[in-house]
Design an enzyme around this catalytic site. Sequence first.
Site, PDB file in Angstrom:
ATOM      1  N   HIS A  36       2.928   2.567   0.745  1.00 27.51           N
ATOM      2  CA  HIS A  36       4.362   2.797   0.971  1.00 27.51           C
ATOM      3  C   HIS A  36       4.566   3.868   2.040  1.00 27.51           C
ATOM      4  CE1 HIS A  36       8.647   3.081  -0.383  1.00 27.51           C
ATOM      5  NE2 HIS A  36       8.506   4.321   0.086  1.00 27.51           N
ATOM      6  N   GLU A  37       3.888   5.005   1.890  1.00 27.41           N
ATOM      7  CA  GLU A  37       4.081   6.088   2.853  1.00 27.41           C
ATOM      8  C   GLU A  37       3.494   5.743   4.219  1.00 27.41           C
ATOM      9  OE1 GLU A  37       6.168   8.193   2.095  1.00 27.41           O
ATOM     10  OE2 GLU A  37       6.219   7.840  -0.062  1.00 27.41           O
ATOM     11  N   HIS A  76       6.172   4.112   6.247  1.00 28.31           N
ATOM     12  CA  HIS A  76       7.018   5.098   6.921  1.00 28.31           C
ATOM     13  C   HIS A  76       6.301   5.695   8.129  1.00 28.31           C
ATOM     14  CE1 HIS A  76      10.334   5.260   4.127  1.00 28.31           C
ATOM     15  NE2 HIS A  76       9.563   5.565   3.094  1.00 28.31           N
ATOM     16  N   GLU A  86      12.924   2.359   5.029  1.00 25.06           N
ATOM     17  CA  GLU A  86      12.452   1.825   3.752  1.00 25.06           C
ATOM     18  C   GLU A  86      12.066   0.356   3.869  1.00 25.06           C
ATOM     19  OE1 GLU A  86      11.595   3.521   1.258  1.00 25.06           O
ATOM     20  OE2 GLU A  86      12.507   5.434   1.806  1.00 25.06           O
TER      21      GLU A  86
END
Length: 493
Positions: free
Chosen positions: A258-259, A262, A288
């Site tokens: 997830h990170e 980003h 997101e």
Amino acid sequence: MTAFADLKTFLRDTEALSQIAGRLGWDQETMMPRGAALQRGDEMAAIEAVIHARRTDPRLGDWLAAAEAPDAEGARLLELTRRSYARACCIPDRLAAELARLTSLSHGIWAEARAAGDVQHFLPTLRLVVMLRREQAQAWAEGTAATTAYDALLEEYEPETTATDIAAIFDRMRPRLVALRERILGAAYQPAPLSGTFGAEAQLRLSRKVAEAFGYDFTRGRIDLAVHPFSSGSGADVRITTRVMESDPFNCLYSTIHEVGHATYEQSVDPAYALSPLGQGVSMGVHESQSRIYENQLGRSAAFTGWIFGQMRAEFGDLALETPEAFHAAVNRVGPGFIRTEADEIHYNLHVMMRFDLERQLIGGDLDVADLEEAWNARFLADFGVAVPRPQDGMLQDVHWSAGLFGYFPTYALGNVYAGCLMQAIRRDIPDLDRSLAQGDPSPATAWLAERVQRHGALHAPRAVITAACGTAPTEAPLLDYLEAKFAAIYRL
């Protein structure tokens, strides 16, 4: 052209100072000694005072009045600077510095309260954060075109979107999500969970390998541990954090993916835009969309989890789950868990909807901070059908409100909506994507995203970015269709 050049030079130094402030925040959450919290609050207030003074410098107004954009990129830079300047000028110097100081201090107080499960330890600080953010929101609402105080906060994270827009999307999503959840929870087949103990060092080795597979550039970044995973920075210095639970390796693995979504967005922005208003993600909803598509549509796909299954066995030996299919089902198990960051793809959106409603009530003055825990627990029981057993599983689980990030939560679900549209387009353009994913190689998809979305930074408005990438305006339909097809297959509906 002199005015435009002078403006760009001034903005570059301001953005550099903002990056330094961000690095202080990263240090606070990863490496700072506990005893430094009060001093760090003063440091954050001091640097924010300098940055705010630059963002409200009268010369900006003069340059904006005189500057002529040389091209479309210059025109967008002027547009973003005008918006930023107008918003900054609404906020008194005192308020900007006090918010920076308080939100720095409140992070440590929240972390202590979370560890102890002591809501009362956190409430006085949260009450002050809410009070200051209400003051800031009201100043923005009065000084800009925002309709409500909450819309003024939302503008910070998702420009050109209102709470009414978000609520309408959520109202359309909720019935199909709830209906799908009921079908899944009532299904005869229920996948077995992954069980066992998984060493921290092996988890971190695997998370690093997966980060590299998704294109994270470690020469311009690093992975550290934090209470709540996050990504920080842009351009040549983009850092991420993850967390480790030895009973749940998926927590570390998917927090990392997830990170990385980003971080690779920030690393992929055109270097020509560095340290300028164009040199970062255009909105948190678009941000997101990248983290969620990396984590879910790619990272939790049957093809990619088949590869992860092999990597897990190489690191940890035989697993209780004997086949890639059983492993894929375990990765995607649906259940009414308490923690948003660990939630399945269906419940995750319901988590966000609940937080969206609660924080609108907080900012609007319809919910007092003293009543927040009771309101949270009642709403969670109504929405998820289970009672919150302890504050760490309830209102103390997320870092956002301690940091004053009211208006941020709805962008998670909006990011899911954007991700559904983007994945539909990727599948259309790369029909053999699963062949690469099965080899642990998501690069065809990540390269598509880098070209269509990430390299543009803030050059285009959020919805315009998604529309241009997909060829159609974003709607929630592709996300809901994807969820229904995916979980019908897993749960044999």
